[in-house]
Design an enzyme around this catalytic site. Structure first.
Site, PDB file in Angstrom:
ATOM      1  N   ARG A  64      15.864  32.243  26.123  1.00 40.89           N
ATOM      2  CA  ARG A  64      15.005  31.104  25.754  1.00 40.89           C
ATOM      3  C   ARG A  64      13.854  30.951  26.748  1.00 40.89           C
ATOM      4  O   ARG A  64      12.715  30.671  26.350  1.00 40.89           O
ATOM      5  CB  ARG A  64      15.843  29.818  25.688  1.00 40.89           C
ATOM      6  CG  ARG A  64      15.046  28.628  25.175  1.00 40.89           C
ATOM      7  CD  ARG A  64      15.919  27.423  24.906  1.00 40.89           C
ATOM      8  NE  ARG A  64      16.457  26.842  26.127  1.00 40.89           N
ATOM      9  CZ  ARG A  64      17.296  25.818  26.155  1.00 40.89           C
ATOM     10  NH1 ARG A  64      17.716  25.270  25.031  1.00 40.89           N
ATOM     11  NH2 ARG A  64      17.750  25.335  27.290  1.00 40.89           N
ATOM     12  N   LYS A  68      10.382  25.161  26.111  1.00 36.06           N
ATOM     13  CA  LYS A  68      10.876  24.295  27.180  1.00 36.06           C
ATOM     14  C   LYS A  68       9.877  24.367  28.335  1.00 36.06           C
ATOM     15  O   LYS A  68      10.041  25.119  29.296  1.00 36.06           O
ATOM     16  CB  LYS A  68      12.280  24.732  27.598  1.00 36.06           C
ATOM     17  CG  LYS A  68      13.037  23.669  28.337  1.00 36.06           C
ATOM     18  CD  LYS A  68      14.502  23.969  28.370  1.00 36.06           C
ATOM     19  CE  LYS A  68      15.238  23.112  29.375  1.00 36.06           C
ATOM     20  NZ  LYS A  68      15.148  21.680  29.121  1.00 36.06           N
TER      21      LYS A  68
END
Ligand code: PMP
Length: 292
Positions: A50, A149
């Protein structure tokens, strides 16, 4: 405590980065929060994937391969002899000038902190959270994709301030279309009958690692798992509700905007999912070995 700063293990006092770093000047960077359970770095590979996806989206070159980054994380945990705790892995655009052009930043900066974790007090896992929906809308995907993120958390912080001002421990953010997105640092799930439902990734949510784990658990315990659109109506009329996140783990929600959920006590299925989650935390991930 030793901090990993660009591959060097340094004392906390010496872990310093430039005031010209664009991570600080513009929130230009990406990060991960990762847990360690009994020497097991939970789903480390998924977190690294991620991180690199977030970096790719913002066109940031991380100067290490994924394998090397995993080694750096493991090294940091091992040297701090941390059995249980929390890792913060940050990659910034690096040092540039006062303009925002990222091309001026020649090399990304990274640092890894391995520390203890501050949880919600234990009582909230037993009695559940009372939360509210807030006026601050979730970032629009086309403006600042919530799946990234990034170090830009002001959207979430503004929602958190609303929750603080209202005396609530968490805020649920609604997106521009009026659909539920997520909490300020956690994903949200509801249970209705045998359905386990969470907002789809297109509703403005982070693709949470805990969210994915709970989806796996839901399938395993033969619930009907759905990623869908949810409105506040669905929240208020849910049989059960809970939040998921690396730091929060799985935490029951028993009240939303003064509407009691499951009569104001954590639901039975939520408790099953919490137990199943605990079991998995020590199983899936990368084990750290160090001499005690
Ligand atoms: N949404 C947001 C905005 C978050 O910051 C987090 C925590 N990183 C989550 C959801 C939960 O994601 P995860 O389960 O991967 O920690």
């Amino acid at each position: 405590m030793l901090i990993n700063l660009n591959g060097n293990l340094v004392q906390k006092e010496d872990a310093k980065i430039s005031v010209f770093d664009h991570g600080l000047l513009y929130g230009d960077g990406v990060f991960e929060g990762i847990r360690i359970y009994s020497n097991n770095i939970f789903k480390l590979k998924e977190h690294i994937d991620r991180l690199y996806d977030s970096a790719k989206f913002i066109n940031l070159d991380i100067p290490l391969s994924k394998k090397e980054m995993i080694e750096e994380v493991v090294k940091t945990v091992a040297v701090n002899k941390l059995k249980d705790g929390y890792i913060r892995l940050v990659v910034t655009r690096g040092e540039g000038d006062l303009g925002l052009d990222p091309r001026k930043c020649k090399k990304a900066t990274y640092f890894i902190i391995a520390d203890k974790i501050v949880l919600y007090p234990d009582e909230f896992y037993k009695k559940g959270l009372s939360i509210i929906t807030v006026a601050t809308r979730r970032n629009v995907n086309e403006a600042l994709e919530p799946r990234v993120k990034s170090l830009n958390y002001l959207n979430n912080i503004l929602a958190k301030i609303e929750a603080n001002n209202a005396g609530s421990l968490e805020a649920i953010m609604i997106n521009q279309q009026g659909y539920v997105s997520e909490a300020t640092g956690d994903n949200i799930f509801i249970i209705k009958g045998n359905n386990l439902i969470t907002p789809s990734l297109f509703c403005g949510v982070l693709n949470g690692i805990t969210r994915a784990t709970v989806i796996e658990i839901g399938r395993k315990i033969k619930m009907n798992v759905l990623e869908n659109v949810l409105t506040r109506y669905d929240l208020y009329t849910a049989d059960e509700c809970f939040l998921t996140g690396t730091a929060a783990e799985v935490i029951p929600v028993v009240e939303i905007d003064t509407r009691k959920i499951n009569g104001g006590i954590p639901g039975t299925k939520t408790k099953v999912i919490m137990r199943e989650f605990k079991k998995l935390t020590k199983k899936i991930g990368v084990k750290v070995k160090y001499k005690t």
